[in-house]
Design a protein around this motif. Structure first.
Motif, PDB file in Angstrom:
ATOM      1  N   VAL A   1      -0.742   4.584   7.192  1.00  9.30           N
ATOM      2  CA  VAL A   1       0.096   5.402   6.320  1.00  9.30           C
ATOM      3  C   VAL A   1       0.157   4.720   4.957  1.00  9.30           C
ATOM      4  O   VAL A   1       0.470   3.533   4.859  1.00  9.30           O
ATOM      5  N   VAL A   2      -0.186   5.471   3.920  1.00  7.63           N
ATOM      6  CA  VAL A   2      -0.124   4.955   2.550  1.00  7.63           C
ATOM      7  C   VAL A   2       0.979   5.732   1.825  1.00  7.63           C
ATOM      8  O   VAL A   2       0.955   6.964   1.793  1.00  7.63           O
ATOM      9  N   THR A   3       1.935   4.984   1.294  1.00  4.15           N
ATOM     10  CA  THR A   3       3.080   5.622   0.622  1.00  4.15           C
ATOM     11  C   THR A   3       3.135   5.169  -0.828  1.00  4.15           C
ATOM     12  O   THR A   3       3.006   3.974  -1.112  1.00  4.15           O
ATOM     13  N   ARG A   4       3.339   6.134  -1.702  1.00  5.29           N
ATOM     14  CA  ARG A   4       3.480   5.780  -3.120  1.00  5.29           C
ATOM     15  C   ARG A   4       4.863   5.183  -3.334  1.00  5.29           C
ATOM     16  O   ARG A   4       5.872   5.790  -2.955  1.00  5.29           O
ATOM     17  N   GLU A   5       4.921   3.992  -3.903  1.00  8.77           N
ATOM     18  CA  GLU A   5       6.212   3.345  -4.120  1.00  8.77           C
ATOM     19  C   GLU A   5       6.869   3.945  -5.346  1.00  8.77           C
ATOM     20  O   GLU A   5       6.209   4.163  -6.357  1.00  8.77           O
ATOM     21  N   THR A   6       8.162   4.200  -5.209  1.00 12.49           N
ATOM     22  CA  THR A   6       8.854   4.858  -6.333  1.00 12.49           C
ATOM     23  C   THR A   6       9.469   3.833  -7.260  1.00 12.49           C
ATOM     24  O   THR A   6       9.675   2.703  -6.918  1.00 12.49           O
TER      25      THR A   6
ATOM     26  N   VAL B   1      -6.774  -5.519   5.923  1.00 12.86           N
ATOM     27  CA  VAL B   1      -6.941  -6.452   4.803  1.00 12.86           C
ATOM     28  C   VAL B   1      -7.674  -5.781   3.639  1.00 12.86           C
ATOM     29  O   VAL B   1      -7.237  -5.829   2.493  1.00 12.86           O
ATOM     30  N   LEU B   2      -8.784  -5.131   3.940  1.00 10.78           N
ATOM     31  CA  LEU B   2      -9.615  -4.530   2.887  1.00 10.78           C
ATOM     32  C   LEU B   2      -8.856  -3.478   2.076  1.00 10.78           C
ATOM     33  O   LEU B   2      -8.886  -3.491   0.847  1.00 10.78           O
ATOM     34  N   TYR B   3      -8.171  -2.571   2.776  1.00 11.14           N
ATOM     35  CA  TYR B   3      -7.533  -1.456   2.075  1.00 11.14           C
ATOM     36  C   TYR B   3      -6.219  -1.864   1.417  1.00 11.14           C
ATOM     37  O   TYR B   3      -5.917  -1.450   0.305  1.00 11.14           O
ATOM     38  N   ARG B   4      -5.460  -2.689   2.114  1.00  9.19           N
ATOM     39  CA  ARG B   4      -4.181  -3.152   1.559  1.00  9.19           C
ATOM     40  C   ARG B   4      -4.412  -3.891   0.230  1.00  9.19           C
ATOM     41  O   ARG B   4      -3.670  -3.712  -0.729  1.00  9.19           O
ATOM     42  N   ARG B   5      -5.439  -4.700   0.211  1.00 13.10           N
ATOM     43  CA  ARG B   5      -5.762  -5.500  -0.974  1.00 13.10           C
ATOM     44  C   ARG B   5      -6.079  -4.640  -2.204  1.00 13.10           C
ATOM     45  O   ARG B   5      -5.845  -5.043  -3.332  1.00 13.10           O
ATOM     46  N   ILE B   6      -6.614  -3.464  -1.942  1.00 10.50           N
ATOM     47  CA  ILE B   6      -6.920  -2.546  -3.046  1.00 10.50           C
ATOM     48  C   ILE B   6      -5.678  -1.734  -3.429  1.00 10.50           C
ATOM     49  O   ILE B   6      -5.362  -1.581  -4.610  1.00 10.50           O
ATOM     50  N   LEU B   7      -4.987  -1.208  -2.424  1.00 13.64           N
ATOM     51  CA  LEU B   7      -3.940  -0.215  -2.690  1.00 13.64           C
ATOM     52  C   LEU B   7      -2.604  -0.815  -3.140  1.00 13.64           C
ATOM     53  O   LEU B   7      -1.937  -0.248  -4.008  1.00 13.64           O
ATOM     54  N   GLU B   8      -2.204  -1.930  -2.568  1.00  9.53           N
ATOM     55  CA  GLU B   8      -0.875  -2.461  -2.899  1.00  9.53           C
ATOM     56  C   GLU B   8      -0.722  -2.865  -4.374  1.00  9.53           C
ATOM     57  O   GLU B   8       0.292  -2.541  -4.981  1.00  9.53           O
ATOM     58  N   PRO B   9      -1.732  -3.513  -4.973  1.00 14.26           N
ATOM     59  CA  PRO B   9      -1.572  -3.826  -6.404  1.00 14.26           C
ATOM     60  C   PRO B   9      -1.498  -2.578  -7.291  1.00 14.26           C
ATOM     61  O   PRO B   9      -1.067  -2.660  -8.426  1.00 14.26           O
ATOM     62  N   MET B  10      -1.906  -1.409  -6.730  1.00 11.29           N
ATOM     63  CA  MET B  10      -1.835  -0.179  -7.522  1.00 11.29           C
ATOM     64  C   MET B  10      -0.544   0.602  -7.257  1.00 11.29           C
ATOM     65  O   MET B  10      -0.408   1.744  -7.676  1.00 11.29           O
ATOM     66  N   GLY B  11       0.369  -0.026  -6.536  1.00 10.72           N
ATOM     67  CA  GLY B  11       1.683   0.601  -6.329  1.00 10.72           C
ATOM     68  C   GLY B  11       1.800   1.455  -5.080  1.00 10.72           C
ATOM     69  O   GLY B  11       2.616   2.377  -5.034  1.00 10.72           O
ATOM     70  N   TYR B  12       1.020   1.142  -4.071  1.00  8.06           N
ATOM     71  CA  TYR B  12       1.104   1.885  -2.813  1.00  8.06           C
ATOM     72  C   TYR B  12       1.435   0.927  -1.672  1.00  8.06           C
ATOM     73  O   TYR B  12       0.984  -0.224  -1.676  1.00  8.06           O
ATOM     74  N   ARG B  13       2.206   1.428  -0.709  1.00  6.89           N
ATOM     75  CA  ARG B  13       2.579   0.626   0.453  1.00  6.89           C
ATOM     76  C   ARG B  13       1.703   1.060   1.617  1.00  6.89           C
ATOM     77  O   ARG B  13       1.504   2.253   1.831  1.00  6.89           O
TER      78      ARG B  13
END
Lengths: 145, 154
Positions: free
Chosen positions: A140-145, A112-124
């Motif tokens: 696994v953190v993936t940059r969305e293209t 929850v903590l990390y997803r909430r930060i990373l997903e709005p910045m364009g990472y899965r």
């Protein structure tokens, strides 16, 4: 003083306390709040400045300070960052303290903590919690293209 | 650029001081959403469960168990305390609280409830033991404190 080495127990007890007060919703509301407050100046800022490498920089420090047993991989060209946690120091401690009953969904706070930060910045974000009974997990953190 | 890092637990010392601020945030959150009583109730619940072995040692071995605990705790956090321990009373003084110091270093505001990480915690540790606790003095800015544990009168 509660030592930072004892914090994980305090954290787990806080989740249990919140659940008793307001159910799972109260626990998740706290995780959302903590993510915004606690990670805004660290993970969020690093990823804003350095992109995916910000993840590397953030976890390089935090996992080292937590004396974790891990492998971290960064491939900026492919846009992938991965943590394989061979033994999580937090969950490991909770399992070791036999007199404590850990919060059953303890490990979920990471997602929850990390997803909430990373997903709005364009990472899965993809987390695998299938091994948490043995203090193992992966992210696994993936940059969305 | 690609990189791989492999670390084992034995490569580092377990000391992630930013956790102090996570607790700090948690205390303020509890107060904001559930009131001051919840802060105390939570810390008491935590102390009663996590420090149950310490309370047991306090009952069986007396104040020397607490002395060992405090010295270990402050050594771990690179803090210094002066402990004077006799059979019926233990008094300790710290020039600062390492947790409060670190939160300040992070340029975060220390919760007004941080004092309860001393008072409520040690009161709870003493429950069910022959000893009582008193927070003699506490400076919220630094966590500098004088604290004492003493044998209850029968």
């Amino acid at each position: 003083m509660i030592s930072c080495a004892e914090f994980i127990a305090a954290y787990s007890e806080l989740f249990k306390f919140l659940e008793k007060k307001g159910g799972e919703r109260a626990v998740h509301a706290f995780w959302d709040y903590l993510s915004e407050i606690y990670l805004a100046k660290s993970l969020k800022r690093l990823v804003q400045r350095h992109g995916l490498r910000g993840c590397w920089l953030y976890w390089k420090r935090s996992l080292s300070e937590e004396a974790a047993d891990f492998t971290m991989e960064l491939d900026e060209k492919k846009g992938i960052f991965k943590i394989t946690m061979h033994h999580c120091p937090s969950k490991g401690r909770l399992l070791k303290w036999r007199h404590l009953q850990p919060y059953p969904e303890y490990c979920r706070h990471c997602d929850v903590l990390y997803r909430r930060i990373l997903e709005p910045m364009g990472y899965r974000c993809e987390a695998d919690f299938s091994g948490t009974a043995g203090a193992k997990c992966s992210l696994v953190v993936t940059r969305e293209t | 650029m690609s990189e791989i890092m492999r670390r084992r637990a034995s490569d580092n010392v377990y000391l992630h001081r930013d956790f102090h601020n996570a607790l700090n945030i948690g205390l303020d959150y509890l107060n904001k959403h559930f009131g001051r009583g919840a802060v105390v109730e939570y810390l008491r619940q935590f102390a009663k469960s996590f420090y149950a072995p310490l309370s047991r040692k306090l009952r069986r071995r007396g104040l020397s168990a607490l002395k060992a605990h405090l010295e270990h705790l402050y050594a771990l956090e690179n803090g210094t305390i002066r402990v004077v321990c006799a059979r019926d009373e233990l008094r300790f003084e710290s020039e600062y609280c390492p947790a409060v110091k670190h939160i300040g270093k992070m340029k975060e505001k220390v919760s007004p409830f941080f004092i309860e990480t001393e008072r409520t915690i040690y009161e709870a540790v003493c429950e069910g033991t022959p000893f009582a606790y008193e927070l003699v003095s506490y400076d919220p800015k630094t966590g500098k404190s004088v604290q004492r544990f003493y044998r209850r009168k029968k």
